[in-house]
Every structure is written in C-alpha cells, then in structure tokens.
Design an enzyme around this catalytic site. Structure first.
Site, PDB file in Angstrom:
ATOM      1  N   THR A  81       0.851  -1.188   0.000  1.00  0.00           N
ATOM      2  CA  THR A  81       0.000   0.000   0.000  1.00  0.00           C
ATOM      3  C   THR A  81       0.880   1.228   0.000  1.00  0.00           C
ATOM      4  O   THR A  81       1.944   1.234   0.611  1.00  0.00           O
ATOM      5  CB  THR A  81      -0.951   0.039   1.210  1.00  0.00           C
ATOM      6  OG1 THR A  81      -1.756   1.226   1.101  1.00  0.00           O
ATOM      7  CG2 THR A  81      -0.221   0.070   2.543  1.00  0.00           C
ATOM      8  N   ARG A  82       0.412   2.261  -0.698  1.00  0.00           N
ATOM      9  CA  ARG A  82       1.112   3.551  -0.667  1.00  0.00           C
ATOM     10  C   ARG A  82       0.371   4.553   0.214  1.00  0.00           C
ATOM     11  O   ARG A  82       0.780   5.702   0.334  1.00  0.00           O
ATOM     12  CB  ARG A  82       1.250   4.112  -2.085  1.00  0.00           C
ATOM     13  CG  ARG A  82       2.098   3.215  -2.986  1.00  0.00           C
ATOM     14  CD  ARG A  82       2.491   3.917  -4.263  1.00  0.00           C
ATOM     15  NE  ARG A  82       3.132   3.000  -5.197  1.00  0.00           N
ATOM     16  CZ  ARG A  82       4.421   2.660  -5.151  1.00  0.00           C
ATOM     17  NH1 ARG A  82       5.203   3.180  -4.231  1.00  0.00           N
ATOM     18  NH2 ARG A  82       4.922   1.817  -6.036  1.00  0.00           N
ATOM     19  N   ASP A 131      -7.636  -4.054   0.127  1.00  0.00           N
ATOM     20  CA  ASP A 131      -8.544  -3.061  -0.416  1.00  0.00           C
ATOM     21  C   ASP A 131      -9.643  -2.890   0.620  1.00  0.00           C
ATOM     22  O   ASP A 131     -10.058  -3.860   1.263  1.00  0.00           O
ATOM     23  CB  ASP A 131      -9.126  -3.512  -1.759  1.00  0.00           C
ATOM     24  CG  ASP A 131      -9.671  -2.320  -2.528  1.00  0.00           C
ATOM     25  OD1 ASP A 131      -8.892  -1.380  -2.805  1.00  0.00           O
ATOM     26  OD2 ASP A 131     -10.871  -2.305  -2.849  1.00  0.00           O
ATOM     27  N   SER A 132     -10.051  -1.658   0.811  1.00  0.00           N
ATOM     28  CA  SER A 132     -11.017  -1.404   1.875  1.00  0.00           C
ATOM     29  C   SER A 132     -11.900  -0.236   1.482  1.00  0.00           C
ATOM     30  O   SER A 132     -11.617   0.485   0.532  1.00  0.00           O
ATOM     31  CB  SER A 132     -10.277  -1.092   3.183  1.00  0.00           C
ATOM     32  OG  SER A 132      -9.313  -0.095   2.979  1.00  0.00           O
ATOM     33  N   LYS A 185      -2.919   3.911   5.974  1.00  0.00           N
ATOM     34  CA  LYS A 185      -2.867   2.457   6.115  1.00  0.00           C
ATOM     35  C   LYS A 185      -1.494   2.010   6.602  1.00  0.00           C
ATOM     36  O   LYS A 185      -1.392   1.108   7.435  1.00  0.00           O
ATOM     37  CB  LYS A 185      -3.168   1.784   4.776  1.00  0.00           C
ATOM     38  CG  LYS A 185      -4.600   1.932   4.297  1.00  0.00           C
ATOM     39  CD  LYS A 185      -4.780   1.153   3.002  1.00  0.00           C
ATOM     40  CE  LYS A 185      -6.150   1.354   2.405  1.00  0.00           C
ATOM     41  NZ  LYS A 185      -6.292   0.620   1.135  1.00  0.00           N
ATOM     42  N   ASP A 212     -12.900   8.496   8.876  1.00  0.00           N
ATOM     43  CA  ASP A 212     -12.966   8.254  10.326  1.00  0.00           C
ATOM     44  C   ASP A 212     -13.686   9.329  11.140  1.00  0.00           C
ATOM     45  O   ASP A 212     -14.402   8.993  12.095  1.00  0.00           O
ATOM     46  CB  ASP A 212     -11.571   7.998  10.903  1.00  0.00           C
ATOM     47  CG  ASP A 212     -11.069   6.592  10.588  1.00  0.00           C
ATOM     48  OD1 ASP A 212     -11.876   5.764  10.124  1.00  0.00           O
ATOM     49  OD2 ASP A 212      -9.881   6.332  10.810  1.00  0.00           O
ATOM     50  N   HIS A 272     -12.204  -2.982  10.753  1.00  0.00           N
ATOM     51  CA  HIS A 272     -12.152  -3.864   9.582  1.00  0.00           C
ATOM     52  C   HIS A 272     -10.711  -4.279   9.282  1.00  0.00           C
ATOM     53  O   HIS A 272     -10.426  -5.440   9.027  1.00  0.00           O
ATOM     54  CB  HIS A 272     -12.798  -3.142   8.393  1.00  0.00           C
ATOM     55  CG  HIS A 272     -12.240  -1.764   8.135  1.00  0.00           C
ATOM     56  ND1 HIS A 272     -11.963  -0.861   9.137  1.00  0.00           N
ATOM     57  CD2 HIS A 272     -11.850  -1.146   6.991  1.00  0.00           C
ATOM     58  CE1 HIS A 272     -11.472   0.244   8.617  1.00  0.00           C
ATOM     59  NE2 HIS A 272     -11.381   0.096   7.324  1.00  0.00           N
ATOM     60  N   LYS A 291      -9.333   1.612  18.054  1.00  0.00           N
ATOM     61  CA  LYS A 291      -9.785   1.397  16.664  1.00  0.00           C
ATOM     62  C   LYS A 291      -9.344   0.011  16.181  1.00  0.00           C
ATOM     63  O   LYS A 291     -10.152  -0.747  15.645  1.00  0.00           O
ATOM     64  CB  LYS A 291      -9.235   2.493  15.735  1.00  0.00           C
ATOM     65  CG  LYS A 291      -9.589   2.240  14.262  1.00  0.00           C
ATOM     66  CD  LYS A 291      -9.129   3.312  13.287  1.00  0.00           C
ATOM     67  CE  LYS A 291      -9.459   2.871  11.850  1.00  0.00           C
ATOM     68  NZ  LYS A 291      -8.980   3.783  10.807  1.00  0.00           N
TER      69      LYS A 291
HETATM   70  P1  IMP Z   1      -8.205   1.805  -1.255  1.00  0.00           P
HETATM   71  O1  IMP Z   1      -8.386   0.520  -0.466  1.00  0.00           O
HETATM   72  O2  IMP Z   1      -6.773   2.188  -1.393  1.00  0.00           O
HETATM   73  O3  IMP Z   1      -8.988   1.788  -2.510  1.00  0.00           O
HETATM   74  O4  IMP Z   1      -8.793   2.991  -0.397  1.00  0.00           O
HETATM   75  C1  IMP Z   1      -9.717   2.795   0.595  1.00  0.00           C
HETATM   76  C2  IMP Z   1     -10.426   4.097   0.909  1.00  0.00           C
HETATM   77  O5  IMP Z   1     -11.466   3.734   1.823  1.00  0.00           O
HETATM   78  C3  IMP Z   1      -9.557   5.104   1.621  1.00  0.00           C
HETATM   79  O6  IMP Z   1      -9.062   6.086   0.771  1.00  0.00           O
HETATM   80  C4  IMP Z   1     -10.534   5.717   2.609  1.00  0.00           C
HETATM   81  O7  IMP Z   1     -11.238   6.725   1.973  1.00  0.00           O
HETATM   82  C5  IMP Z   1     -11.494   4.586   2.911  1.00  0.00           C
HETATM   83  N1  IMP Z   1     -11.055   3.829   4.105  1.00  0.00           N
HETATM   84  C6  IMP Z   1     -10.639   2.544   4.167  1.00  0.00           C
HETATM   85  N2  IMP Z   1     -10.307   2.201   5.422  1.00  0.00           N
HETATM   86  C7  IMP Z   1     -10.495   3.299   6.159  1.00  0.00           C
HETATM   87  C8  IMP Z   1     -10.301   3.561   7.540  1.00  0.00           C
HETATM   88  O8  IMP Z   1      -9.854   2.719   8.338  1.00  0.00           O
HETATM   89  N3  IMP Z   1     -10.610   4.808   7.923  1.00  0.00           N
HETATM   90  C9  IMP Z   1     -11.088   5.753   7.076  1.00  0.00           C
HETATM   91  N4  IMP Z   1     -11.271   5.573   5.783  1.00  0.00           N
HETATM   92  C10 IMP Z   1     -10.975   4.332   5.318  1.00  0.00           C
END
Ligand code: IMP
Length: 210
Positions: A9-10, A75-76, A14, A163, A188, A183
């Site tokens: 991840t960049r 991915d989240s 995260k 958040d 997740h 947290k």
């Molecule tokens: P990706 O997984 O890099 O596509 O980005 C996930 C996006 O989901 C992030 O840029 C946040 O906007 C949101 N996100 C995922 N996890 C969290 C978290 O733990 N806190 C807040 N936003 C989150």
C-alpha cells in the site's frame, strides 16, 4: 529469524496502522517505497475490479511480481445503507478529487446523506487482505468488517479518510476520536490483519527468510 513481507500500500494512513498492528510480531513489513518499488502509471488501473477482494488480489499479484517478496495487499472502503452500499470499492475516488482527497470525500458523503434519517445512515467499513507468497502462487483472502453510523458533522482528529464521520457501534465514538489501539481492536483492518497473521503463524513462509 525475521520474515520480510511487502505490504503493498502507498496510503500513509494504512501504513501507519499496519506498523501499529504489526508491533511485536515476528515479521518485518516493508512498504513499496522502502523496497525501492516506486510508483508506476499502471498502478492507476489496479483498482478497477468490482469487489474489494478483486482489487486486493490485483494489487497483491502486481506487487509480488515486481518485488519478488512475499506480498500482502488490501482493499477497503465504506458501505452506507442510504447509498445502497456506496461508496464501496470507490471509497478513495468518491468525490473525484486529486488533492485534499479525504476532505473532499467527507464533504461529498455529507452532501449525499443530507436529510437522511439516522437509521439510513448505518454504515460498514470492510477490508479484504490478499496474501501471495510468491508470484504465481495461489492467493489467499482474509476479511474484516465493522459497523457504525455516519454522523452529520465530523468529530475528532485521529485516524484518516472517513474516520471523523464514522461513529463506531463498538467503540462508542468516532474512529477519529478513538485511540489507535481502540480502533484496531474492532476495525475492519484490525480484524482482517488478525485473521491473516493467525493463518500465517500456521503456514511458515519459505521465501523471504533472512
Ligand atoms: P483503497 O483501499 O486504497 O482503494 O482505499 C480505501 C479508501 O477507503 C480510503 O481512501 C478511505 O477513503 C477509505 N477507508 C478505508 N479504510 C479506512 C479507515 O480505516 N478509515 C477511514 N477511511 C478508510
């Protein structure tokens, strides 16, 4: 003996959380820049799948190939009831902004939820981590989720992304107000990471041993 693993991840938010979650574990997690893997234009297209797992898998395969290291990617995102599960896999690109992305996304979320009743503001953060021991190996997925409600205004200064708007059912405050350990215990990402590292403990890594 420390196992060196690429956490692909960049995202600064995260990366900080993974460092905290990994403290004390017998693995050395490195991020792409630390491993000399600098950003390439193709990375833009890695998140075009329709599921968290699909995106995490594409990232893990790409970075395992580029790094030659055992790799995990995640991915989240946030799913909101009133928005039919949006922004979901598009959480990062929700507002289409290129700078101040988190602020723009939070503003867009509040705009889309304007006037929505509390029950419709229920939300779930989801995270899928995909592990690939080496390029070409079978991927393995681990998932975590956590429930909350989207507030009408941001509260707190910690965390990242959505958040300040995500009031956690389990912690009883927003993830931006919670201490990092609070947290992580319910998040997740904390849950997916726990699943992943528990599995890894029973499946020793062959490659990447120093
Ligand atoms: P990706 O997984 O890099 O596509 O980005 C996930 C996006 O989901 C992030 O840029 C946040 O906007 C949101 N996100 C995922 N996890 C969290 C978290 O733990 N806190 C807040 N936003 C989150």
């Amino acid at each position: 003996m420390t196992i060196r693993i690429l956490f692909a991840t960049r995202s600064a938010g995260k990366q900080r959380e993974i460092r905290e979650l990994a403290a004390g574990l017998p693995y050395e997690f490195v991020f792409p820049d630390d491993a000399g893997i600098f950003e390439q234009p193709e990375e833009e297209n890695l998140e075009n799948a329709e599921t968290f797992e699909g995106n995490a898998r594409r990232k893990a395969e790409f970075f395992a190939r580029r790094s030659g290291l055992p790799t995990v990617a995640e991915d989240s995102g946030l799913e909101v009831l009133a928005l039919g599960g949006a922004p979901g896999v598009r959480s990062k690109r929700f507002a289409g902004a290129t700078h101040d992305v988190d602020t723009a996304n939070n503003t867009e979320l509040l705009r889309r939820l304007h006037g929505a009743a509390p029950l419709r503001r229920k939300a779930r953060y989801r995270c899928v981590m995909v592990w690939i021991e080496h390029a070409g190996a079978a991927p393995r997925a681990f998932e975590g989720a956590t429930d909350g409600v989207i507030l009408e205004a941001p509260v707190g200064t910690g965390g990242f992304g959505y958040d300040p708007l995500f009031f956690s059912d389990e912690v009883g405050k927003t993830f931006a107000e919670a201490e990092p350990a609070e947290k992580h215990a319910v998040s997740h990402r904390g849950r997916a990471f726990q699943q992943f590292t528990a599995w890894l403990a029973g499946h020793p890594v062959g490659a990447g041993v120093r």
